[in-house]
Design a protein around this motif. Structure first.
Motif, PDB file in Angstrom:
ATOM      1  N   ARG A   1       0.819  -1.221   0.000  1.00  0.00           N
ATOM      2  CA  ARG A   1       0.000   0.000   0.000  1.00  0.00           C
ATOM      3  C   ARG A   1       0.846   1.262   0.000  1.00  0.00           C
ATOM      4  O   ARG A   1       0.328   2.358  -0.202  1.00  0.00           O
ATOM      5  CB  ARG A   1      -0.915  -0.002   1.219  1.00  0.00           C
ATOM      6  N   VAL A   2       2.153   1.140   0.213  1.00  0.00           N
ATOM      7  CA  VAL A   2       3.045   2.296   0.242  1.00  0.00           C
ATOM      8  C   VAL A   2       3.507   2.603  -1.179  1.00  0.00           C
ATOM      9  O   VAL A   2       3.867   1.700  -1.946  1.00  0.00           O
ATOM     10  CB  VAL A   2       4.261   2.026   1.156  1.00  0.00           C
ATOM     11  N   CYS A   3       3.503   3.887  -1.545  1.00  0.00           N
ATOM     12  CA  CYS A   3       3.920   4.320  -2.877  1.00  0.00           C
ATOM     13  C   CYS A   3       5.441   4.237  -2.982  1.00  0.00           C
ATOM     14  O   CYS A   3       6.160   4.965  -2.289  1.00  0.00           O
ATOM     15  CB  CYS A   3       3.440   5.748  -3.134  1.00  0.00           C
ATOM     16  N   LYS A   4       5.933   3.352  -3.854  1.00  0.00           N
ATOM     17  CA  LYS A   4       7.375   3.186  -4.018  1.00  0.00           C
ATOM     18  C   LYS A   4       7.995   4.393  -4.712  1.00  0.00           C
ATOM     19  O   LYS A   4       9.165   4.730  -4.470  1.00  0.00           O
ATOM     20  CB  LYS A   4       7.664   1.907  -4.813  1.00  0.00           C
ATOM     21  N   SER A   5       7.232   5.058  -5.569  1.00  0.00           N
ATOM     22  CA  SER A   5       7.741   6.280  -6.208  1.00  0.00           C
ATOM     23  C   SER A   5       7.947   7.385  -5.171  1.00  0.00           C
ATOM     24  O   SER A   5       8.907   8.162  -5.262  1.00  0.00           O
ATOM     25  CB  SER A   5       6.766   6.752  -7.293  1.00  0.00           C
ATOM     26  N   HIS A   6       7.068   7.432  -4.182  1.00  0.00           N
ATOM     27  CA  HIS A   6       7.246   8.418  -3.107  1.00  0.00           C
ATOM     28  C   HIS A   6       8.500   8.109  -2.298  1.00  0.00           C
ATOM     29  O   HIS A   6       9.229   9.034  -1.911  1.00  0.00           O
ATOM     30  CB  HIS A   6       6.013   8.413  -2.202  1.00  0.00           C
ATOM     31  N   LEU A   7       8.755   6.829  -2.051  1.00  0.00           N
ATOM     32  CA  LEU A   7       9.965   6.468  -1.302  1.00  0.00           C
ATOM     33  C   LEU A   7      11.221   6.900  -2.050  1.00  0.00           C
ATOM     34  O   LEU A   7      12.229   7.256  -1.429  1.00  0.00           O
ATOM     35  CB  LEU A   7       9.997   4.954  -1.057  1.00  0.00           C
ATOM     36  N   LEU A   8      11.149   6.904  -3.390  1.00  0.00           N
ATOM     37  CA  LEU A   8      12.291   7.318  -4.212  1.00  0.00           C
ATOM     38  C   LEU A   8      12.206   8.788  -4.624  1.00  0.00           C
ATOM     39  O   LEU A   8      12.987   9.237  -5.460  1.00  0.00           O
ATOM     40  CB  LEU A   8      12.369   6.432  -5.459  1.00  0.00           C
ATOM     41  N   ASN A   9      11.253   9.515  -4.047  1.00  0.00           N
ATOM     42  CA  ASN A   9      11.115  10.963  -4.257  1.00  0.00           C
ATOM     43  C   ASN A   9      10.890  11.303  -5.734  1.00  0.00           C
ATOM     44  O   ASN A   9      11.478  12.247  -6.287  1.00  0.00           O
ATOM     45  CB  ASN A   9      12.355  11.701  -3.745  1.00  0.00           C
TER      46      ASN A   9
ATOM     47  N   CYS B   1      -2.316  10.927  -4.074  1.00  0.00           N
ATOM     48  CA  CYS B   1      -1.973   9.598  -4.586  1.00  0.00           C
ATOM     49  C   CYS B   1      -2.834   8.550  -3.883  1.00  0.00           C
ATOM     50  O   CYS B   1      -3.184   8.683  -2.706  1.00  0.00           O
ATOM     51  CB  CYS B   1      -0.487   9.320  -4.371  1.00  0.00           C
ATOM     52  N   SER B   2      -3.162   7.487  -4.620  1.00  0.00           N
ATOM     53  CA  SER B   2      -4.001   6.435  -4.053  1.00  0.00           C
ATOM     54  C   SER B   2      -3.247   5.579  -3.028  1.00  0.00           C
ATOM     55  O   SER B   2      -3.877   4.849  -2.269  1.00  0.00           O
ATOM     56  CB  SER B   2      -4.526   5.531  -5.173  1.00  0.00           C
ATOM     57  N   LYS B   3      -1.920   5.703  -3.028  1.00  0.00           N
ATOM     58  CA  LYS B   3      -1.126   4.927  -2.083  1.00  0.00           C
ATOM     59  C   LYS B   3      -0.595   5.832  -0.975  1.00  0.00           C
ATOM     60  O   LYS B   3      -0.694   7.057  -1.041  1.00  0.00           O
ATOM     61  CB  LYS B   3       0.018   4.221  -2.801  1.00  0.00           C
ATOM     62  N   ILE B   4      -0.018   5.218   0.025  1.00  0.00           N
ATOM     63  CA  ILE B   4       0.408   5.932   1.225  1.00  0.00           C
ATOM     64  C   ILE B   4       1.688   6.703   0.951  1.00  0.00           C
ATOM     65  O   ILE B   4       2.650   6.161   0.414  1.00  0.00           O
ATOM     66  CB  ILE B   4       0.611   4.952   2.398  1.00  0.00           C
ATOM     67  N   HIS B   5       1.700   7.980   1.336  1.00  0.00           N
ATOM     68  CA  HIS B   5       2.889   8.823   1.291  1.00  0.00           C
ATOM     69  C   HIS B   5       3.241   9.214   2.728  1.00  0.00           C
ATOM     70  O   HIS B   5       2.403   9.760   3.446  1.00  0.00           O
ATOM     71  CB  HIS B   5       2.641  10.092   0.468  1.00  0.00           C
ATOM     72  N   ASP B   6       4.455   8.910   3.134  1.00  0.00           N
ATOM     73  CA  ASP B   6       4.875   9.233   4.495  1.00  0.00           C
ATOM     74  C   ASP B   6       6.384   9.435   4.498  1.00  0.00           C
ATOM     75  O   ASP B   6       7.148   8.547   4.063  1.00  0.00           O
ATOM     76  CB  ASP B   6       4.473   8.117   5.457  1.00  0.00           C
ATOM     77  N   LEU B   7       6.824  10.589   4.956  1.00  0.00           N
ATOM     78  CA  LEU B   7       8.262  10.890   4.975  1.00  0.00           C
ATOM     79  C   LEU B   7       9.013   9.980   5.940  1.00  0.00           C
ATOM     80  O   LEU B   7      10.190   9.676   5.714  1.00  0.00           O
ATOM     81  CB  LEU B   7       8.476  12.361   5.364  1.00  0.00           C
ATOM     82  N   ALA B   8       8.347   9.547   7.009  1.00  0.00           N
ATOM     83  CA  ALA B   8       9.006   8.627   7.955  1.00  0.00           C
ATOM     84  C   ALA B   8       9.303   7.284   7.281  1.00  0.00           C
ATOM     85  O   ALA B   8      10.369   6.692   7.482  1.00  0.00           O
ATOM     86  CB  ALA B   8       8.116   8.422   9.181  1.00  0.00           C
ATOM     87  N   LEU B   9       8.353   6.825   6.445  1.00  0.00           N
ATOM     88  CA  LEU B   9       8.590   5.576   5.707  1.00  0.00           C
ATOM     89  C   LEU B   9       9.727   5.752   4.706  1.00  0.00           C
ATOM     90  O   LEU B   9      10.522   4.836   4.488  1.00  0.00           O
ATOM     91  CB  LEU B   9       7.315   5.140   4.993  1.00  0.00           C
ATOM     92  N   ARG B  10       9.809   6.939   4.094  1.00  0.00           N
ATOM     93  CA  ARG B  10      10.915   7.195   3.168  1.00  0.00           C
ATOM     94  C   ARG B  10      12.244   7.154   3.896  1.00  0.00           C
ATOM     95  O   ARG B  10      13.233   6.599   3.377  1.00  0.00           O
ATOM     96  CB  ARG B  10      10.732   8.545   2.487  1.00  0.00           C
ATOM     97  N   ALA B  11      12.284   7.722   5.101  1.00  0.00           N
ATOM     98  CA  ALA B  11      13.526   7.679   5.893  1.00  0.00           C
ATOM     99  C   ALA B  11      13.892   6.239   6.250  1.00  0.00           C
ATOM    100  O   ALA B  11      15.070   5.848   6.174  1.00  0.00           O
ATOM    101  CB  ALA B  11      13.354   8.518   7.157  1.00  0.00           C
ATOM    102  N   ASP B  12      12.884   5.440   6.621  1.00  0.00           N
ATOM    103  CA  ASP B  12      13.153   4.022   6.921  1.00  0.00           C
ATOM    104  C   ASP B  12      13.692   3.298   5.695  1.00  0.00           C
ATOM    105  O   ASP B  12      14.623   2.484   5.789  1.00  0.00           O
ATOM    106  CB  ASP B  12      11.869   3.337   7.397  1.00  0.00           C
TER     107      ASP B  12
END
Length: 360
Positions: free
Chosen positions: A33-41, A58-69
């Protein structure tokens, strides 16, 4: 009553936001459910936010904390989220390119058709407009960063391109009727599918090429190419690692086969050595048996010869003894006879003496 309605609406928003926060707390960055494009900015929903092509949430989850993880975990191992991001961006760019082609078709249907020569000259003006717009956007960016000298150099290049544009517009004007030249000739931007005019001024060009929409599409396209290269490099590295592991496994298999072969050879050698020792011991035992047989035969023959010799010796001894005995008997008999003869002689002589004496 309205206050009551607003209170209910605020309660619903608070409950929705709290449930979303709880969901995000339970979700990890590896979740689907997490947006992989968001994780890669590089999610278009984030990049094009606030433009005329804003895609919304976006239909998927965007979270800066998940990007940091994710950034921390990606340093330890390859997660290959780039594949998902490439699929997402390729789909988005394909839609954008389809819109660009549709816009070109609509322009071709609505605008007055011009000759090939005029179209080529108009295209040259458009290209110079694009170059001016990019240079102005770059100069503004350098000025905002405080790099004034570089910005001045860029503006000097802009003046040179403006001069070229003026000459190109003059050629285009001379190749077209006045009425056709005054008509605005539009062109579709190949990057963001926006419309550009042939007679747009520098400000309009700088606003377009330095605008968030155009730069956002450039960022998305560049990020897509970068991700493709990254995916290719990772796949090559992964293939090399697989090939290396395969070679190591094959080397280990060869070593195991060699070890098994050596062990088998050693076992065979030991088995041959045991058979050889067994054969040698058997031959030794056979030789010993033959030797014992020969010794027994020799001893038997010796005993036989000894017994025969003993018998022969005994018989000889008996013969000798019998001879000696007969010889002794003969000797005794002879001596007795001689003694008897001498006695008889003596007796005869005595009788003779007695007879003579009697006669006398």
């Amino acid at each position: 009553m309205p206050a009551h309605i607003n209170l209910q609406g605020s309660c619903r928003k608070a409950s929705c936001s709290s449930s979303r926060d709880e969901t995000r707390q339970r979700v990890k960055f590896t979740d689907e459910r997490v947006c992989k494009s968001h994780l890669l900015n590089c999610c278009p929903h984030d990049i094009l936010s606030g433009t005329r092509m804003d895609l919304g949430e976006c239909s998927k989850i965007h979270d800066l904390a998940l990007r940091a993880d994710y950034e921390i975990a990606s340093k330890e191992r390859d997660l290959f989220f780039e594949l998902d991001a490439v699929d997402h961006l390729e789909s988005f760019i394909a839609d954008c390119d389809r819109r660009t082609e549709l816009a070109k078709k609509r322009l071709a249907e609505t605008q007055e058709e011009i000759s090939a020569e005029g179209a080529a000259k108009a295209e040259k003006v458009h290209e110079l407009n694009e170059e001016i717009g990019k240079l102005l956007a770059k100069a503004e960016q350098l000025g905002a960063e405080g790099n004034v000298e570089e910005a001045q150099k860029i503006l000097q290049e802009v003046e040179k391109v403006r001069s070229k544009k003026k000459d190109a517009e003059e050629e285009y004007r001379n190749s077209m009727p006045a009425s056709s030249f005054q008509q605005q000739k539009l062109r579709v931007c190949e990057v963001c599918s926006a419309y550009l005019g042939l007679h747009d001024n520098d400000r309009r060009l700088a606003d377009h090429f330095g605008g968030k929409l155009h730069l956002g599409f450039i960022q998305i396209r560049e990020k897509l190419e970068q991700l493709k290269k990254t995916v290719q490099q990772k796949q090559e590295r992964r293939n090399q690692e697989r090939l290396k592991r395969r070679e190591e496994r094959e080397r280990e298999e060869r070593m195991k086969k060699r070890t098994r072969s050596r062990s088998r050879d050693r076992r065979r050698s030991r088995s041959r050595e045991r058979r050889r020792r067994r054969s040698r011991s058997a031959s030794r035992e056979k030789r010993r048996s033959h030797s014992r047989s020969r010794d027994r035969e020799r001893r038997r023959r010796h005993r036989s010869r000894s017994r025969s010799h003993h018998r022969h010796k005994s018989s000889r001894d008996r013969e000798h003894s019998s001879r000696d005995k007969s010889r002794d008997r003969d000797r005794r008999r002879g001596s007795s006879e001689r003694h008897q003869d001498s006695f008889n002689g003596k007796m005869d002589s005595r009788r003779n003496d007695d007879r003579e004496a009697g006669e006398i």
